[in-house]
Design an enzyme around this catalytic site. Structure first.
Site, PDB file in Angstrom:
ATOM      1  N   HIS A 127      -4.965  -4.372  -9.811  1.00 15.39           N
ATOM      2  CA  HIS A 127      -5.881  -5.312  -9.146  1.00 15.39           C
ATOM      3  C   HIS A 127      -5.211  -6.693  -9.169  1.00 15.39           C
ATOM      4  O   HIS A 127      -4.533  -7.026 -10.152  1.00 15.39           O
ATOM      5  CB  HIS A 127      -7.193  -5.451  -9.938  1.00 15.39           C
ATOM      6  CG  HIS A 127      -8.280  -4.502  -9.567  1.00 15.39           C
ATOM      7  ND1 HIS A 127      -9.222  -4.071 -10.474  1.00 15.39           N
ATOM      8  CD2 HIS A 127      -8.630  -3.934  -8.381  1.00 15.39           C
ATOM      9  CE1 HIS A 127     -10.085  -3.263  -9.874  1.00 15.39           C
ATOM     10  NE2 HIS A 127      -9.751  -3.162  -8.605  1.00 15.39           N
ATOM     11  N   ARG A 146     -16.389   5.383  -9.033  1.00 10.31           N
ATOM     12  CA  ARG A 146     -17.024   4.064  -9.078  1.00 10.31           C
ATOM     13  C   ARG A 146     -17.883   3.782  -7.847  1.00 10.31           C
ATOM     14  O   ARG A 146     -18.549   2.736  -7.785  1.00 10.31           O
ATOM     15  CB  ARG A 146     -15.963   2.953  -9.230  1.00 10.31           C
ATOM     16  CG  ARG A 146     -15.166   3.052 -10.531  1.00 10.31           C
ATOM     17  CD  ARG A 146     -14.445   1.750 -10.856  1.00 10.31           C
ATOM     18  NE  ARG A 146     -15.381   0.674 -11.168  1.00 10.31           N
ATOM     19  CZ  ARG A 146     -15.022  -0.588 -11.400  1.00 10.31           C
ATOM     20  NH1 ARG A 146     -13.749  -0.936 -11.345  1.00 10.31           N
ATOM     21  NH2 ARG A 146     -15.924  -1.510 -11.672  1.00 10.31           N
ATOM     22  N   CYS A 163     -12.244  -9.319 -15.510  1.00  7.94           N
ATOM     23  CA  CYS A 163     -12.858  -8.109 -14.941  1.00  7.94           C
ATOM     24  C   CYS A 163     -14.349  -8.043 -15.231  1.00  7.94           C
ATOM     25  O   CYS A 163     -15.113  -7.447 -14.474  1.00  7.94           O
ATOM     26  CB  CYS A 163     -12.218  -6.849 -15.523  1.00  7.94           C
ATOM     27  SG  CYS A 163     -10.469  -6.694 -15.210  1.00  7.94           S
ATOM     28  N   ARG A 204      -5.704  -0.687  -4.518  1.00 14.96           N
ATOM     29  CA  ARG A 204      -7.140  -0.493  -4.360  1.00 14.96           C
ATOM     30  C   ARG A 204      -7.642  -0.977  -2.988  1.00 14.96           C
ATOM     31  O   ARG A 204      -7.969  -0.188  -2.129  1.00 14.96           O
ATOM     32  CB  ARG A 204      -7.898  -1.210  -5.490  1.00 14.96           C
ATOM     33  CG  ARG A 204      -7.559  -0.674  -6.891  1.00 14.96           C
ATOM     34  CD  ARG A 204      -8.096   0.708  -7.112  1.00 14.96           C
ATOM     35  NE  ARG A 204      -7.804   1.248  -8.423  1.00 14.96           N
ATOM     36  CZ  ARG A 204      -8.572   1.111  -9.503  1.00 14.96           C
ATOM     37  NH1 ARG A 204      -9.684   0.419  -9.441  1.00 14.96           N
ATOM     38  NH2 ARG A 204      -8.230   1.680 -10.644  1.00 14.96           N
ATOM     39  N   ASP A 228     -17.632   2.271 -15.833  1.00 13.36           N
ATOM     40  CA  ASP A 228     -16.821   1.098 -15.486  1.00 13.36           C
ATOM     41  C   ASP A 228     -17.659  -0.065 -14.949  1.00 13.36           C
ATOM     42  O   ASP A 228     -17.107  -1.080 -14.523  1.00 13.36           O
ATOM     43  CB  ASP A 228     -15.773   1.476 -14.427  1.00 13.36           C
ATOM     44  CG  ASP A 228     -14.473   2.000 -15.039  1.00 13.36           C
ATOM     45  OD1 ASP A 228     -14.164   1.635 -16.193  1.00 13.36           O
ATOM     46  OD2 ASP A 228     -13.764   2.764 -14.350  1.00 13.36           O
TER      47      ASP A 228
HETATM   48  N1  ARG Z   1     -11.410   1.126 -15.071  1.00 12.92           N
HETATM   49  C1  ARG Z   1     -11.628   0.136 -14.075  1.00 12.92           C
HETATM   50  C2  ARG Z   1     -10.907   0.514 -12.794  1.00 12.92           C
HETATM   51  O1  ARG Z   1      -9.843   1.078 -12.879  1.00 12.92           O
HETATM   52  C3  ARG Z   1     -11.181  -1.197 -14.582  1.00 12.92           C
HETATM   53  C4  ARG Z   1     -11.469  -2.306 -13.650  1.00 12.92           C
HETATM   54  C5  ARG Z   1     -11.015  -3.636 -14.193  1.00 12.92           C
HETATM   55  N2  ARG Z   1     -11.442  -4.733 -13.388  1.00 12.92           N
HETATM   56  C6  ARG Z   1     -10.666  -5.644 -12.847  1.00 12.92           C
HETATM   57  N3  ARG Z   1     -11.229  -6.645 -12.235  1.00 12.92           N
HETATM   58  N4  ARG Z   1      -9.374  -5.554 -12.850  1.00 12.92           N
HETATM   59  O2  ARG Z   1     -11.372   0.293 -11.714  1.00 12.92           O
END
Ligand code: ARG
Length: 281
Positions: free
Chosen positions: A179, A104, A274, A150, A79
């Site tokens: 997000h 991550r 992203c 998040r 990612d």
């Molecule tokens: N797979 C990543 C996650 O879930 C995607 C992140 C996408 N980035 C964003 N800025 N929305 O964290």
């Protein structure tokens, strides 16, 4: 048509400001785990397609005159292409992410190293959960900050202290838009576009009070990642499907929408914004 609508329609003098962005080539892109509803590890991915699509985004920024720095991708961190999540950068100060998911977490060290090597002196990692520009968007001298999936509310307070700017906390309620940058796009110095359905009632009220002239996007636009857009003040880069749905609304306000096909990266739940971290010196 109201007076303001007439003014907006005739306003085509938007000025593109040269930006410095940080991006990460999707060399190790894959969907091997699922941390958002878009990610299905049983669907095959193609690194070649991902690289080619990402390159189009990169080339478009360069062709528009922007300066794009690159961070080296790290094997085992699929990612990492989503550079927006690596940090928040405002006024030369860098707050590196603290990721919610262990998959991550190791990206943060790579970003800390990159910023130090690039000569930024005010760099530190967030103490509380903070997914960088995924959840922190700078507009009109203030940070809009997302929570619910998040980043943590304590992370919002930390950002307020660290950057010394007002922070408006917004709560996300739809797991597809986990997000803030999947639900809200900054277009101009004080102009945004957002999908109200992604926010709880209090947040919708706050947004309506603070940005009465915002472009309101519908669910269809949000569902093709149309809010995951990067604007330089004039050119707005967003998914091709979103340009078909929301392009006219942007053109009416004097913006130039530019469609980028990032459907391969969408398999991980990401799109143009992203992939793009804004380095505000
Ligand atoms: N797979 C990543 C996650 O879930 C995607 C992140 C996408 N980035 C964003 N800025 N929305 O964290």
């Amino acid at each position: 048509m109201s007076q303001t609508n007439i003014e907006r329609t005739s306003n085509s003098n938007r000025v593109a400001r040269p930006q410095r962005y940080l991006m990460c080539r999707p060399t190790y892109f894959d969907v091997t785990y699922s941390i958002n509803p878009w990610m299905d590890p049983s669907i095959p991915t193609s690194v070649d397609t991902g690289l080619a699509q990402w390159k189009r985004l990169y080339d478009t920024f360069v062709a528009l005159g922007h300066d794009v720095a690159l961070i080296e991708p790290v094997p085992g961190l699929p990612d990492m292409v989503f550079a927006a999540n690596g940090a928040t950068v405002v006024g030369g100060r860098v707050l590196v992410a603290r990721f919610r998911h262990r998959q991550r977490a190791d990206e943060a060290a790579a970003y800390l190293d990159w910023f130090r090597a690039d000569g930024w002196s005010e760099v530190r990692q967030a103490e509380y959960l903070n997914e960088g520009e995924g959840d922190f968007l700078y507009v009109g001298g203030q940070l809009l900050a997302g929570t619910g999936f998040r980043s943590d509310l304590r992370g919002h307070h930390e950002a307020r202290e660290y950057f010394g700017v007002p922070v408006l906390s917004l709560t996300l309620v739809d797991p597809r838009f986990y997000h803030l940058d999947t639900a809200l796009a900054v277009l101009g110095p004080d102009e945004i576009m957002y999908y109200p359905g992604a926010f709880d009632e209090d947040s919708r009220r706050l947004l309506a009070e603070r940005f009465p002239d915002a472009i309101l996007a519908d669910e269809a636009t949000a569902a093709v990642f149309g809010l995951n857009a990067v604007s330089d003040g004039r050119n707005v880069l967003l998914s091709e499907q979103a340009v078909r749905l929301a392009g006219d609304r942007l053109r009416e306000r004097g913006y130039t929408p530019m469609g980028i096909d990032l459907t391969e990266l969408l398999k991980a739940g990401g799109n143009a914004k992203c992939c793009t971290l804004e380095l505000r010196g």
